[in-house]
Scaffold this active site. Structure first.
Site, PDB file in Angstrom:
ATOM      1  N   CYS A  48      56.706  46.191  44.358  1.00  0.00           N
ATOM      2  CA  CYS A  48      58.141  46.503  44.196  1.00  0.00           C
ATOM      3  C   CYS A  48      58.346  47.576  43.134  1.00  0.00           C
ATOM      4  O   CYS A  48      59.437  47.718  42.585  1.00  0.00           O
ATOM      5  CB  CYS A  48      58.927  45.254  43.792  1.00  0.00           C
ATOM      6  SG  CYS A  48      59.292  44.170  45.158  1.00  0.00           S
TER       7      CYS A  48
ATOM      8  N   SER B 297      55.096  41.674  43.987  1.00  0.00           N
ATOM      9  CA  SER B 297      54.070  42.669  44.301  1.00  0.00           C
ATOM     10  C   SER B 297      54.650  43.837  45.107  1.00  0.00           C
ATOM     11  O   SER B 297      55.471  43.633  45.999  1.00  0.00           O
ATOM     12  CB  SER B 297      52.969  42.014  45.133  1.00  0.00           C
ATOM     13  OG  SER B 297      52.519  40.864  44.478  1.00  0.00           O
TER      14      SER B 297
ATOM     15  N   ASP C 252      51.116  45.160  35.251  1.00  0.00           N
ATOM     16  CA  ASP C 252      51.076  44.010  36.177  1.00  0.00           C
ATOM     17  C   ASP C 252      51.174  42.645  35.493  1.00  0.00           C
ATOM     18  O   ASP C 252      51.769  41.743  36.050  1.00  0.00           O
ATOM     19  CB  ASP C 252      49.778  44.075  37.002  1.00  0.00           C
ATOM     20  CG  ASP C 252      49.816  43.183  38.231  1.00  0.00           C
ATOM     21  OD1 ASP C 252      50.873  43.114  38.880  1.00  0.00           O
ATOM     22  OD2 ASP C 252      48.791  42.553  38.547  1.00  0.00           O
TER      23      ASP C 252
ATOM     24  N   ARG D 141      44.524  51.013  47.708  1.00  0.00           N
ATOM     25  CA  ARG D 141      44.642  50.850  46.256  1.00  0.00           C
ATOM     26  C   ARG D 141      43.815  51.869  45.487  1.00  0.00           C
ATOM     27  O   ARG D 141      42.820  52.381  45.986  1.00  0.00           O
ATOM     28  CB  ARG D 141      44.134  49.443  45.874  1.00  0.00           C
ATOM     29  CG  ARG D 141      44.975  48.305  46.447  1.00  0.00           C
ATOM     30  CD  ARG D 141      46.206  48.078  45.622  1.00  0.00           C
ATOM     31  NE  ARG D 141      47.073  47.040  46.154  1.00  0.00           N
ATOM     32  CZ  ARG D 141      47.866  46.287  45.387  1.00  0.00           C
ATOM     33  NH1 ARG D 141      47.894  46.429  44.092  1.00  0.00           N
ATOM     34  NH2 ARG D 141      48.674  45.394  45.936  1.00  0.00           N
TER      35      ARG D 141
ATOM     36  N   LYS E 107      44.464  38.109  39.118  1.00  0.00           N
ATOM     37  CA  LYS E 107      45.453  37.094  39.514  1.00  0.00           C
ATOM     38  C   LYS E 107      44.937  35.672  39.253  1.00  0.00           C
ATOM     39  O   LYS E 107      45.685  34.805  38.820  1.00  0.00           O
ATOM     40  CB  LYS E 107      45.805  37.248  40.995  1.00  0.00           C
ATOM     41  CG  LYS E 107      46.290  38.624  41.372  1.00  0.00           C
ATOM     42  CD  LYS E 107      47.540  38.986  40.634  1.00  0.00           C
ATOM     43  CE  LYS E 107      48.125  40.285  41.177  1.00  0.00           C
ATOM     44  NZ  LYS E 107      49.344  40.668  40.439  1.00  0.00           N
TER      45      LYS E 107
HETATM   46  C1  OXD Z   1      49.740  42.130  43.506  1.00  0.00           C
HETATM   47  C2  OXD Z   1      48.904  43.097  42.774  1.00  0.00           C
HETATM   48  O1  OXD Z   1      49.452  41.840  44.672  1.00  0.00           O
HETATM   49  O2  OXD Z   1      49.220  43.365  41.602  1.00  0.00           O
HETATM   50  O3  OXD Z   1      50.712  41.628  42.915  1.00  0.00           O
HETATM   51  O4  OXD Z   1      47.908  43.599  43.319  1.00  0.00           O
HETATM   52 MN    MN Z   2      50.827  42.190  40.865  1.00  0.00          MN
END
Ligand code: OXD
Ligand code: MN
Length: 580
Positions: free
Chosen positions: A251, A249, A276, A365, A207
């Protein structure tokens, strides 16, 4: 290992001076190095071995219970001028931020190993790839970066050739939530993250670099760094169309990226390129092309089962790091809706009695290399990326947004993207289930003022006449009793097919003030338990609700004052007028 690049040698020396590690280790990115790190983490208890017969190469990490998600309120974009960060970001003056971070990092690696991780975001030989170096004191971070990006010698070679890299400094510190900061200095291509070991806060390639810093760089250099999955959808005739889809995130991006066609959609096949992040450039012919800067998945585990996402389920049967899942009596990983097994120990390591909430953390995760995915596209490593036919935005909305609609043109599509709103999820700390504005699904990730970002998006219309068509989808619409109207998962292919038919000019649509909607007969319902009345509900556009929505969007846009592009206001006004 060291480097002939002086700027990098100097920075490593400067960080070592500040943080006082016992040892410095330059990561070479080899499998032997990964194995050694895993063994060390097993010895120290950072990782626990899962059942190696049923889950070979799989390990469990239990994070600090207070460190389980991204911390948006502690994430800062520090530009010289606060206006450049915009109302969409928390801001600190760069000098203050550096001072604060210096006080956190001073001596923080005493007794620890400092790992230097050269990494490349994107295929090593891609002109669109960009590199960085993460310095961290966490072996868990190194192992995750090994799975998620391209680390080590090949990346270092490219950095030495490019002579530029994003600097990312990370320490878990003492994991005190009161002293946790994720700081970005886009003007200096620098990231400083302290006090968290959680993926989005600590794996700086993801991110922090590939979205916040890259979005800033992309604006200066004329490309787009987006929170989007990339898929190739193959028809029974063998034609493949590539789609880039942005959803907030948690979804369902990973599920859509790995979609398996249901029985009734024989001959259709979805290939995964990314789940992502997409970096998109115009090529010399004006075609928008996308690469996935990542090489692995950091996905939400709960809900993953052979019905919802068989490809992900199969992908994580081996060589996977699980974080904050539960375990069974057989020492297998377990999570809610796994569909088999029974948890005996919960995500914090306590015997599970079934009474105190879920056994796995809702934001637990998996980290796994993308090449393990059975649907991994053979173009996922292509240096030139893939041509994008459609950009799809979406959100988690119980009402209002229809199953699918198409923007009238690029500028209207930018309005559609800028208007995305969604119910919040467990991927970030804070309340879950509240609707918030999340333009282009980038609210937590846009590294500069949203006003400038929308202007950047709009500017593409002047640079190409071959831009993708833009769509909006909503898999999450519910009826009056709160029941989902659309089955979702693999059945979403039916909606992707309409999108592709529109891109290929194969079907007409119904023009409404908010965009083009499908004729109900153009959504294939064969073999599906969805009545035509339900489809009508899914496609309904309630002018009253939409007038209220446009008013709220207008109020939101007003926060961006002089940075809001006039063209976006004009697009907004057009829809307001059309709604009457
Ligand atoms: C998010 C991720 O939080 O991809 O968007 O982990
Ligand atoms: Mn993400």
């Amino acid at each position: 290992m060291t480097t002939r690049l002086k700027a990098l040698r100097d920075w490593v020396a400067e960080v070592a001076e500040l943080t006082s590690p016992d040892r410095i280790h330059w990561c070479d990115g080899t499998e032997q190095e990964y194995r050694k790190l895993i063994d060390e983490m097993l010895d120290s208890g950072t990782l626990l071995e899962l059942n190696q017969q049923s889950y070979p190469g799989c390990y469990l990490h239990r994070s600090d219970p207070q460190d389980v998600a991204r911390v948006e309120h502690l994430t800062f974009v520090c530009t010289r001028d606060q206006e450049d960060a915009g109302p969409n970001n928390n801001w600190k003056a760069p000098a203050d931020a550096k001072e604060l971070m210096k006080s956190c990092f001073a001596g923080c690696m005493r007794g620890r190993t400092m790992y230097v991780i050269p990494y490349c975001m994107g295929p090593i030989d891609s002109p669109y790839a960009r590199c960085g170096v993460e310095i961290t004191d966490s072996a868990y971070v190194v192992a995750n970066m090994y799975l998620m990006t391209r680390i080590g010698k090949p990346a270092l070679k490219r950095i030495e050739k490019d002579k530029t890299f994003v600097k990312g400094l990370h320490s878990t510190g003492d994991l005190n939530p009161e002293r946790r900061y994720i700081v970005h200095l886009p003007e200096e291509l620098t990231i400083m993250s302290y006090g968290s070991g959680y993926g989005g806060n600590a794996l700086l390639g993801k991110k922090c670099h590939a979205l916040r810093i890259a979005s800033y760089q992309a604006r200066t250099e004329g490309w787009l760094a987006e929170h989007m999955l990339i898929v190739g959808v193959q028809s029974p005739a063998g034609d493949i169309r590539y789609l880039a889809c942005a959803f907030p995130s948690a979804c369902g991006k990973t599920n859509l990226a790995m979609l398996i066609a249901p029985e009734s959609q024989k001959g259709w096949k979805v290939w995964t390129l990314g789940d992502d992040i997409a970096w998109m450039h115009l090529d010399k012919d004006g075609q928008l092309r996308a690469i996935n800067p990542e090489a692995g998945y950091f996905g939400v585990v709960p809900g993953t089962n052979p019905h919802t996402n068989k490809n992900a389920y199969d992908t994580i049967q081996h060589d996977t790091i699980f974080t904050n899942v539960a375990v069974t009596a057989d020492n297998d990983p377990w999570w809610e809706e796994k569909g088999s097994g029974k948890p005996t120990v919960d995500w914090v390591g306590k015997p599970y009695d079934g009474k105190n909430g879920p056994a796995a953390h809702p934001n637990s995760r998996f980290t796994v290399a993308a090449r393990q995915n059975p649907a991994y596209s053979n173009l996922a490593e292509a240096p030139e990326g893939v041509p994008i036919s459609a950009v799809v935005f979406g959100g988690r909305r119980r009402e209002l947004a229809p199953l699918v609609y198409q923007a009238k043109d690029w500028a209207h599509g930018v309005l559609v993207g800028a208007s995305v709103a969604s119910e919040t999820t467990a991927a970030a700390t804070g309340k879950v289930g509240v609707v918030r504005r999340d333009p282009m699904a980038m609210k937590p990730f846009c590294g500069y003022n949203y006003g400038d970002y929308w202007a950047h998006w709009l500017s593409f219309a002047k640079r190409s006449n071959k831009l993708p068509k833009i769509f909006h989808v909503n898999w999450f619409r519910r009826d009056a009793n709160g029941k989902f109207l659309w089955p979702g998962y693999g059945e979403n292919l039916r909606v992707l097919r309409w999108i592709i038919d529109r891109c290929d000019n194969r079907v007409d649509a119904i023009e409404k003030p908010i965009g083009f909607l499908p004729k109900p007969s153009d959504i294939d319902l064969k073999g599906l338990d969805v009545s035509s009345a339900t489809l009508e509900q899914l496609l309904a556009v309630d002018p009253e609700q939409w007038r209220a929505e446009m008013k709220s969007i207008g109020e939101y846009f007003a926060e961006f004052g002089g940075r809001l592009p006039g063209e976006l206001t004009a697009e907004h006004q057009k829809v307001v007028r059309a709604l009457g």
